[in-house]
Design a protein around this motif. Structure first.
Motif, PDB file in Angstrom:
ATOM      1  N   GLY A  96       0.812  -1.216   0.000  1.00 50.62           N
ATOM      2  CA  GLY A  96       0.000   0.000   0.000  1.00 50.62           C
ATOM      3  C   GLY A  96       0.837   1.254   0.000  1.00 50.62           C
ATOM      4  N   ASN A  97       0.351   2.289   0.649  1.00 48.71           N
ATOM      5  CA  ASN A  97       1.009   3.590   0.632  1.00 48.71           C
ATOM      6  C   ASN A  97       2.353   3.540   1.360  1.00 48.71           C
ATOM      7  N   THR A  98       3.391   4.116   0.740  1.00 51.04           N
ATOM      8  CA  THR A  98       4.749   4.033   1.284  1.00 51.04           C
ATOM      9  C   THR A  98       5.277   5.377   1.793  1.00 51.04           C
ATOM     10  N   LEU A  99       4.419   6.383   1.894  1.00 49.75           N
ATOM     11  CA  LEU A  99       4.896   7.710   2.279  1.00 49.75           C
ATOM     12  C   LEU A  99       5.604   7.705   3.626  1.00 49.75           C
ATOM     13  N   ASP A 100       5.013   7.068   4.646  1.00 49.72           N
ATOM     14  CA  ASP A 100       5.639   7.084   5.968  1.00 49.72           C
ATOM     15  C   ASP A 100       7.013   6.427   5.949  1.00 49.72           C
ATOM     16  N   SER A 101       7.163   5.363   5.173  1.00 57.70           N
ATOM     17  CA  SER A 101       8.474   4.708   5.097  1.00 57.70           C
ATOM     18  C   SER A 101       9.508   5.630   4.463  1.00 57.70           C
ATOM     19  N   HIS A 102       9.120   6.371   3.442  1.00 60.14           N
ATOM     20  CA  HIS A 102      10.058   7.295   2.806  1.00 60.14           C
ATOM     21  C   HIS A 102      10.364   8.484   3.719  1.00 60.14           C
ATOM     22  N   ARG A 103       9.385   8.929   4.499  1.00 63.77           N
ATOM     23  CA  ARG A 103       9.645   9.967   5.495  1.00 63.77           C
ATOM     24  C   ARG A 103      10.696   9.483   6.486  1.00 63.77           C
ATOM     25  N   LEU A 104      10.539   8.235   6.953  1.00 62.35           N
ATOM     26  CA  LEU A 104      11.476   7.682   7.926  1.00 62.35           C
ATOM     27  C   LEU A 104      12.867   7.500   7.327  1.00 62.35           C
ATOM     28  N   ILE A 105      12.916   7.070   6.083  1.00 66.17           N
ATOM     29  CA  ILE A 105      14.213   6.888   5.416  1.00 66.17           C
ATOM     30  C   ILE A 105      14.930   8.227   5.262  1.00 66.17           C
ATOM     31  N   TYR A 106      14.179   9.271   4.927  1.00 64.44           N
ATOM     32  CA  TYR A 106      14.766  10.618   4.880  1.00 64.44           C
ATOM     33  C   TYR A 106      15.331  10.987   6.248  1.00 64.44           C
ATOM     34  N   PHE A 107      14.546  10.743   7.310  1.00 66.59           N
ATOM     35  CA  PHE A 107      14.959  11.082   8.667  1.00 66.59           C
ATOM     36  C   PHE A 107      16.224  10.318   9.063  1.00 66.59           C
ATOM     37  N   ALA A 108      16.284   9.035   8.719  1.00 66.74           N
ATOM     38  CA  ALA A 108      17.477   8.236   9.024  1.00 66.74           C
ATOM     39  C   ALA A 108      18.706   8.799   8.320  1.00 66.74           C
ATOM     40  N   GLY A 109      18.518   9.288   7.095  1.00 63.86           N
ATOM     41  CA  GLY A 109      19.630   9.861   6.347  1.00 63.86           C
ATOM     42  C   GLY A 109      20.229  11.076   7.023  1.00 63.86           C
ATOM     43  N   LYS A 110      19.438  11.804   7.799  1.00 63.25           N
ATOM     44  CA  LYS A 110      19.944  12.949   8.539  1.00 63.25           C
ATOM     45  C   LYS A 110      20.895  12.512   9.651  1.00 63.25           C
ATOM     46  N   LEU A 113      24.399   8.298   6.297  1.00 64.59           N
ATOM     47  CA  LEU A 113      24.019   7.456   5.164  1.00 64.59           C
ATOM     48  C   LEU A 113      24.129   5.975   5.493  1.00 64.59           C
ATOM     49  N   ASP A 114      25.080   5.596   6.351  1.00 62.35           N
ATOM     50  CA  ASP A 114      25.184   4.194   6.753  1.00 62.35           C
ATOM     51  C   ASP A 114      23.920   3.747   7.487  1.00 62.35           C
ATOM     52  N   LYS A 115      23.406   4.628   8.342  1.00 61.25           N
ATOM     53  CA  LYS A 115      22.192   4.303   9.088  1.00 61.25           C
ATOM     54  C   LYS A 115      20.988   4.252   8.139  1.00 61.25           C
ATOM     55  N   GLN A 116      20.945   5.144   7.169  1.00 65.37           N
ATOM     56  CA  GLN A 116      19.870   5.127   6.185  1.00 65.37           C
ATOM     57  C   GLN A 116      19.891   3.831   5.385  1.00 65.37           C
ATOM     58  N   VAL A 147      18.283  -0.596  13.828  1.00 67.86           N
ATOM     59  CA  VAL A 147      19.471  -0.008  13.197  1.00 67.86           C
ATOM     60  C   VAL A 147      19.934   1.270  13.893  1.00 67.86           C
ATOM     61  N   GLY A 148      19.279   1.613  15.026  1.00 71.62           N
ATOM     62  CA  GLY A 148      19.749   2.728  15.822  1.00 71.62           C
ATOM     63  C   GLY A 148      19.321   4.109  15.378  1.00 71.62           C
ATOM     64  N   VAL A 149      18.195   4.216  14.659  1.00 68.78           N
ATOM     65  CA  VAL A 149      17.670   5.536  14.300  1.00 68.78           C
ATOM     66  C   VAL A 149      16.996   6.127  15.537  1.00 68.78           C
ATOM     67  N   GLU A 150      17.470   7.267  15.982  1.00 71.91           N
ATOM     68  CA  GLU A 150      16.965   7.888  17.204  1.00 71.91           C
ATOM     69  C   GLU A 150      15.860   8.901  16.902  1.00 71.91           C
ATOM     70  N   GLY A 151      14.826   8.907  17.753  1.00 75.22           N
ATOM     71  CA  GLY A 151      13.758   9.889  17.618  1.00 75.22           C
ATOM     72  C   GLY A 151      12.729   9.563  16.558  1.00 75.22           C
ATOM     73  N   ALA A 152      12.686   8.305  16.092  1.00 79.90           N
ATOM     74  CA  ALA A 152      11.789   7.930  14.998  1.00 79.90           C
ATOM     75  C   ALA A 152      10.320   8.078  15.382  1.00 79.90           C
TER      76      ALA A 152
END
Length: 209
Positions: A96-110, A113-116, A147-152
């Protein structure tokens, strides 16, 4: 060490370049003249179906509707490809809709890049081999924790956070392509679709010269 920058547009569909990590390792551990190669991958969104429902639909029913009589043949091919890399493809669950996953992937990239990259791999494994739904908040947060993304949790709680950045990425990187995966290497070379390892290796070495 020479840096190779890869901008990758993707969506949550099966991609035959799933061994990109091992390709990166081969490149990173090899000599190009007197320099080693460091490869940075940044992931960018691509929506195959922007109107896909947030609540999700049966993955099997979606593929049967989309591919009709070809569905079983395609599933057999995908299953075999997964087994060749030691994984079992799981057709259960929702898509289904993948917007939230792409939002999270953007956030991880901040946060790096290894964490993303690690987050995307975790989401792929859950979606393709464990029947997880890419739009499920708990699955997204579980993957972020692994994977250690903080504040998700706080980030996803606000439905507006990351939307502007995802839309900007869509416009900048995905507006002029018709399918994924799509790669832009050092802003010059472009590769589309699943490619064999030797194609990536050659492109990385050319880019590092």
């Amino acid at each position: 060490m020479r840096l190779v920058s890869v901008q990758k547009c993707f969506s949550f569909v099966f991609q035959k370049d799933s061994k990109i990590g091992s390709i990166m390792a081969q490149s990173s551990g090899s000599n190009t003249g007197k320099k080693l190669i460091r490869i940075d991958i940044k992931w960018h969104p691509f929506f195959l179906d922007p109107s896909a429902p947030k609540e999700g639909v049966s993955k099997r029913e979606y593929y049967e509707k989309k591919f009709g009589s070809r569905t079983q043949v395609l599933l057999a091919q995908i299953t075999e490809i997964f087994r060749n890399v030691g994984l079992e493809y799981d057709m259960s669950g929702l898509t289904g809709n993948t917007l939230d996953s792409h939002r999270l992937i953007y956030f991880a990239g901040k946060q790096g890049l290894d964490k993303q990259h690690a987050l995307v791999e975790e989401l792929y494994l859950g979606y393709f081999t464990q029947g997880k739904y890419i739009g499920d908040r708990e699955f997204l947060l579980e993957s972020a924790r692994k994977v250690g993304v903080e504040g998700a949790a706080e980030f996803l709680e606000n439905p507006n956070k990351g939307v502007k950045e995802v839309n900007e990425d869509l416009q900048k990187y995905s507006a002029n392509i018709s399918g994924v995966p799509n790669y832009v290497i050092n802003g010059k070379q472009q590769l589309s679709g699943g490619q064999p390892p030797e194609v990536f290796l050659r492109a990385f070495h050319v880019a590092a010269k």
